[in-house]
Design a protein around this motif. Structure first.
Motif, short mmCIF file in Angstrom:
data_model
loop_
_atom_site.label_atom_id
_atom_site.label_comp_id
_atom_site.label_asym_id
_atom_site.label_seq_id
_atom_site.Cartn_x
_atom_site.Cartn_y
_atom_site.Cartn_z
N ASP A 43 0.83 -1.21 0.00
CA ASP A 43 0.00 0.00 0.00
C ASP A 43 0.86 1.26 0.00
OD1 ASP A 43 -2.16 -1.65 0.05
OD2 ASP A 43 -2.58 -1.40 2.18
N HIS A 49 -3.75 -1.89 -4.75
CA HIS A 49 -4.70 -2.85 -5.30
C HIS A 49 -4.02 -4.10 -5.86
CE1 HIS A 49 -7.81 0.17 -4.84
NE2 HIS A 49 -7.07 1.03 -5.50
N THR A 169 -5.44 4.44 0.16
CA THR A 169 -4.80 4.67 -1.14
C THR A 169 -3.60 5.60 -1.00
OG1 THR A 169 -6.93 4.40 -2.26
CG2 THR A 169 -5.18 5.50 -3.48
#
Length: 286
Positions: A43, A49, A169
């Motif tokens: 991450d 992802h 994110t």
């Protein structure tokens, strides 16, 4: 042959009796992949992802390729084993380096994000609109995360969940503080939001300036550590390319020498890095 069959029989009996000899214990549930060390590293390196199994597969593949390449260059078994170990650690080291570069590149952007949020809130925008507007006004590197937040808000309409996804994110200590400040302001009211964001901007800017100055002054330490570790192994590769030297390093004394040299290199490299390294910013609010 008799000893081998006896050992196999003893192992079989031990496996049969193992459920009674070692009964199962109550174990804590395993840590979710999303919050494991490997998942957090991916991450923070910008692969939020990506499948975590890719990291383990690339680690094994890099180790095998490094061992095979070392064997082709230097036909010494111990050198191939050490090269395989280094190759296994290479993907993780690359991800850590990428994480540090991303943090260093974004370090000076977060105060600007705080200033943009202050301007949006003072102009009368809601928190949702203020954060969504960053997809157009924030620095180019950060805009995809704010676009994802806007898309999540359009799909779900849930501010808290969308902010948590954006925090995962961005995966940065400074962004964690900004996101948690906005979430708290959304939940309990935002009377003091503007002063808090201004103080946060000042704190992040001062910390970024101090870290940049110290890292610039101590960058020579890392260069000296890399040079000091690589140079002996280059000499070893040149020496082991000769058949008589390769046979000498394949002997028990040569294997012990190479292993001790590898241990000394690792210890010296870690000490040099410790001397010239600042403590990493921890994500206390992750």
């Amino acid at each position: 042959m008799t000893a081998f069959l006896g050992a196999m029989l003893a192992a079989g009996i031990l496996l049969v009796m193992s459920p009674w000899v070692w009964p199962p214990r109550s174990r804590t549930p395993p840590e979710p992949l999303a919050h494991s060390k490997a998942g957090r590293l991916l991450d923070e390196a910008g692969f939020a992802h990506a499948d975590r199994r890719v990291l383990f597969a690339s680690t094994a593949a890099a180790g095998l390729l490094a061992a095979a390449g070392a064997w082709l260059i230097v036909p010494v078994p111990v050198v191939s084993v050490l090269a395989g170990v280094v190759g296994t650690l290479a993907p993780t080291a690359w991800l850590r380096g990428r994480r540090q570069k991303r943090r260093r590149a974004r370090r000076g952007m977060w105060p600007d994000v705080c200033d943009l949020l202050v301007a949006s809130v003072r102009s009368g925008m809601s928190l949702t609109v203020a954060v969504s507007s960053l997809s157009l006004s924030a620095p180019e590197v950060l805009r995809p995360a704010f676009r994802s937040f806007t898309a999540d808000m359009d799909a779900s309409g849930h501010f808290d969940t969308s902010m948590l996804r954006m925090k995962a994110t961005l995966a940065d200590p400074a962004s964690d503080r900004i996101v948690e400040t906005l979430r708290m302001a959304r939940q309990v009211g935002g009377i003091e939001l503007v002063p808090i964001l201004r103080a946060l901007s000042t704190s992040i800017r001062a910390d970024a300036a101090l870290r940049s100055e110290i890292e610039a002054r101590q960058s020579w330490t890392r260069g000296a550590a890399v040079l000091g570790v690589v140079a002996p192994w280059v000499v070893l590769t040149l020496l082991a390319s000769r058949p008589e030297a390769a046979s000498a390093y394949s002997s028990p004394e040569g294997i012990m020498l190479v292993v001790l040299g590898a241990v000394a290199s690792v210890i010296a490299f870690q000490l040099m890095l410790r001397i010239g390294q600042l403590p990493d910013e921890r994500r206390w609010l992750a």
